[in-house]
Design a protein around this motif. Structure first.
Motif, mmCIF file in Angstrom:
data_model
loop_
_atom_site.group_PDB
_atom_site.id
_atom_site.type_symbol
_atom_site.label_atom_id
_atom_site.label_comp_id
_atom_site.label_asym_id
_atom_site.label_seq_id
_atom_site.Cartn_x
_atom_site.Cartn_y
_atom_site.Cartn_z
ATOM 1 N N PRO A 217 -7.104 -45.928 -32.975
ATOM 2 C CA PRO A 217 -8.325 -45.856 -33.801
ATOM 3 C C PRO A 217 -8.748 -44.424 -34.103
ATOM 4 N N PHE A 218 -8.613 -43.525 -33.131
ATOM 5 C CA PHE A 218 -9.010 -42.138 -33.364
ATOM 6 C C PHE A 218 -8.029 -41.450 -34.318
ATOM 7 N N ALA A 219 -6.752 -41.723 -34.150
ATOM 8 C CA ALA A 219 -5.741 -41.114 -35.034
ATOM 9 C C ALA A 219 -5.978 -41.564 -36.484
ATOM 10 N N LEU A 220 -6.298 -42.827 -36.646
ATOM 11 C CA LEU A 220 -6.551 -43.385 -37.977
ATOM 12 C C LEU A 220 -7.798 -42.734 -38.594
ATOM 13 N N PHE A 221 -8.802 -42.541 -37.768
ATOM 14 C CA PHE A 221 -10.041 -41.880 -38.193
ATOM 15 C C PHE A 221 -9.720 -40.459 -38.685
ATOM 16 N N CYS A 222 -8.861 -39.760 -37.943
ATOM 17 C CA CYS A 222 -8.487 -38.390 -38.333
ATOM 18 C C CYS A 222 -7.728 -38.392 -39.659
ATOM 19 N N VAL A 223 -6.776 -39.315 -39.802
ATOM 20 C CA VAL A 223 -5.979 -39.373 -41.037
ATOM 21 C C VAL A 223 -6.892 -39.662 -42.231
ATOM 22 N N ASP A 224 -7.798 -40.589 -42.067
ATOM 23 C CA ASP A 224 -8.720 -40.958 -43.145
ATOM 24 C C ASP A 224 -9.556 -39.751 -43.572
ATOM 25 N N ARG A 225 -10.059 -38.992 -42.591
ATOM 26 C CA ARG A 225 -10.887 -37.809 -42.901
ATOM 27 C C ARG A 225 -10.070 -36.704 -43.568
ATOM 28 N N VAL A 226 -8.892 -36.440 -43.000
ATOM 29 C CA VAL A 226 -8.080 -35.334 -43.520
ATOM 30 C C VAL A 226 -7.550 -35.679 -44.919
ATOM 31 N N ALA A 227 -7.233 -36.958 -45.137
ATOM 32 C CA ALA A 227 -6.713 -37.362 -46.451
ATOM 33 C C ALA A 227 -7.724 -37.084 -47.557
ATOM 34 N N ALA A 228 -9.003 -37.106 -47.198
ATOM 35 C CA ALA A 228 -10.033 -36.843 -48.207
ATOM 36 C C ALA A 228 -10.196 -35.341 -48.448
ATOM 37 N N ALA A 229 -9.582 -34.525 -47.583
ATOM 38 C CA ALA A 229 -9.836 -33.080 -47.645
ATOM 39 C C ALA A 229 -8.647 -32.240 -48.124
ATOM 40 N N VAL A 230 -7.431 -32.778 -48.026
ATOM 41 C CA VAL A 230 -6.261 -31.982 -48.452
ATOM 42 C C VAL A 230 -5.394 -32.796 -49.417
ATOM 43 N N LYS A 231 -4.545 -32.059 -50.152
ATOM 44 C CA LYS A 231 -3.650 -32.732 -51.108
ATOM 45 C C LYS A 231 -2.240 -32.895 -50.554
ATOM 46 N N ILE A 232 -1.880 -32.058 -49.566
ATOM 47 C CA ILE A 232 -0.514 -32.140 -49.035
ATOM 48 C C ILE A 232 -0.334 -33.453 -48.258
ATOM 49 N N PRO A 233 0.905 -33.959 -48.188
ATOM 50 C CA PRO A 233 1.141 -35.233 -47.517
ATOM 51 C C PRO A 233 0.804 -35.187 -46.019
ATOM 52 N N ILE A 234 0.360 -36.338 -45.541
ATOM 53 C CA ILE A 234 0.031 -36.503 -44.117
ATOM 54 C C ILE A 234 1.054 -37.439 -43.492
ATOM 55 N N VAL A 235 1.522 -37.060 -42.307
ATOM 56 C CA VAL A 235 2.384 -37.933 -41.517
ATOM 57 C C VAL A 235 1.505 -38.476 -40.386
ATOM 58 N N GLY A 236 1.289 -39.776 -40.376
ATOM 59 C CA GLY A 236 0.374 -40.373 -39.400
ATOM 60 C C GLY A 236 1.094 -40.716 -38.110
ATOM 61 N N CYS A 237 0.404 -40.491 -37.003
ATOM 62 C CA CYS A 237 1.028 -40.716 -35.697
ATOM 63 C C CYS A 237 -0.056 -41.003 -34.668
ATOM 64 N N GLY A 238 0.199 -41.944 -33.794
ATOM 65 C CA GLY A 238 -0.739 -42.244 -32.718
ATOM 66 C C GLY A 238 -0.889 -43.745 -32.543
ATOM 67 N N GLY A 239 -0.180 -44.272 -31.561
ATOM 68 C CA GLY A 239 -0.353 -45.679 -31.206
ATOM 69 C C GLY A 239 0.277 -46.664 -32.163
ATOM 70 N N ILE A 240 1.245 -46.227 -32.958
ATOM 71 C CA ILE A 240 1.888 -47.172 -33.890
ATOM 72 C C ILE A 240 2.921 -47.991 -33.113
ATOM 73 N N MET A 241 2.656 -49.292 -33.028
ATOM 74 C CA MET A 241 3.513 -50.175 -32.234
ATOM 75 C C MET A 241 4.253 -51.190 -33.105
ATOM 76 N N ASN A 242 3.754 -51.417 -34.320
ATOM 77 C CA ASN A 242 4.356 -52.452 -35.184
ATOM 78 C C ASN A 242 4.078 -52.140 -36.658
ATOM 79 N N GLY A 243 4.602 -53.001 -37.511
ATOM 80 C CA GLY A 243 4.468 -52.767 -38.953
ATOM 81 C C GLY A 243 3.015 -52.713 -39.412
ATOM 82 N N GLN A 244 2.176 -53.568 -38.834
ATOM 83 C CA GLN A 244 0.768 -53.583 -39.251
ATOM 84 C C GLN A 244 0.098 -52.238 -38.926
ATOM 85 N N ASP A 245 0.418 -51.677 -37.756
ATOM 86 C CA ASP A 245 -0.154 -50.366 -37.403
ATOM 87 C C ASP A 245 0.265 -49.319 -38.441
#
Ligand SMILES: Cc1cc2nc3c(=O)[nH]c(=O)nc-3n(C[C@H](O)[C@H](O)[C@H](O)COP(=O)(O)O)c2cc1C
Length: 310
Positions: A217-245
């Motif tokens: 949940p915290f990693a997702l929160f960070c990605v959501d915030r950063v995605a609104a602030a930068v144009k360069i691609p983001i690689v998301g990481c943190g607790g991904i266990m399955n396709g839904q994550d």
């Protein structure tokens, strides 16, 4: 659908990577590595490191804490003994580099520039030894300096792996972008402490890094915030266990994902994540990942509210 994703000058066949430190160099399970977008190696430092004393891993209900301590063969041995083998992998090889001074990041980038690797992931979650031990990634101006130096020393794709420990990654992501990074990875492990029954630190390195489902949940929160602030691609990481994550990270704004702790439990976990994403895209007849990436914000509702909800 064409599943490929491009970051900088590197095109990955699909958006799923294995995270640094959780899949060694991808050589133990080539049948998995070859079907992913790529492998991020464990951290490589200038000198070889033996790492921290055991125990190095502690399980807890939401994931694990690790204090591996950047054990690795050092950049020279990596280039002569490991790169010739990773170069045979069919997927992309991203080298995670870690320095203990700003200059070391530049030296690592220069040394790796002529090697057959595809990209560098610059791990700024290391203590800045000369400057009192705060993590490089806690200060936007230091992230900017490291990124600019690495950019100067290499033509390869550079992705800055940010920390969210006691720092707002929006500021450090902006600094990385301003200095020429091709992308950012979010997030590295969070600080944690595990105790034994006598109240002593359980891990040999005293404290450790938290990873696994508790981080999501915290990693997702960070990605959501950063995605609104930068144009360069983001690689998301943190607790991904399955396709839904993984889907959640793409929705929040990541263009690629990394699978870490899940691979320690099941070496095929990243492949299963990729299968989950593929099935979702087929079921929903997607024509491109851009239909998913950042759709959380497109659904609206985020902009006018505070990002910190109680
Ligand atoms: C055992 C272990 C070793 C790790 N080593 C590194 C490393 O060398 N460099 C790095 O940037 N991240 C390292 N990480 C962090 C992971 O790459 C990843 O950012 C983190 O574990 C969060 O993802 P996860 O919850 O999917 O594991 C390590 C994580 C674990 C569990």
């Amino acid at each position: 659908m064409n599943a490929a994703v491009t970051i900088g000058r590197t095109t990955f066949a699909n958006p799923v990577l294995v995270a640094s430190g959780t899949f060694e160099f991808g050589l133990k399970f080539p049948s998995v590595a070859n079907r992913l977008g790529g492998v991020v190696t464990k951290a490589i430092t200038m000198q070889a490191r033996v790492g921290n004393p055991p125990p190095r891993i502690c399980e807890f209900p939401g994931g694990i804490l690790n204090s591996v301590g950047l054990e690795n063969p050092g950049v020279e041995k990596f280039c002569t003994e490991i790169v010739p083998r990773t170069a045979k992998l069919k997927s992309r090889v991203v080298v995670n580099v870690a320095g203990f001074t700003v200059e070391e990041y530049g030296e690592l980038a220069a040394r790796l520039d002529s090697e057959s690797v595809d990209a560098l992931e610059v791990n700024v979650s290391c203590p800045n030894v000369k400057e009192g031990g705060a993590l490089f990634g806690q200060q936007p101006q230091v992230v900017e300096a490291i990124t600019a130096l690495v950019r100067k020393e290499t033509t390869k794709t550079i992705i800055i792996k940010l920390t969210a420990n006691f720092v707002d990654p929006v500021e450090t992501a902006k600094a990385a972008e301003a200095a020429g990074a091709d992308g950012v990875t979010l997030i590295n492990t969070l600080f944690g402490l595990a105790l034994d029954e006598n109240g002593r630190p359980f891990l040999g390195g005293r404290s450790g890094g938290v990873s696994g489902p508790a981080l999501k949940p915290f990693a997702l929160f960070c990605v959501d915030r950063v995605a609104a602030a930068v144009k360069i691609p983001i690689v998301g990481c943190g607790g991904i266990m399955n396709g839904q994550d993984a889907l959640d990270f793409l929705s929040a704004g990541a263009r690629m994902v990394q699978v870490g702790t899940a691979s320690l439990v099941n070496p095929e976990a990243a492949l299963e994540v990729w299968t989950g994403l593929k099935e979702y895209s087929a079921r929903n007849r997607l024509t491109g990942w851009e239909q998913l990436v950042g759709r959380t914000r497109r659904h609206g509702g985020g902009e006018s509210k505070s990002d910190v909800r109680s």
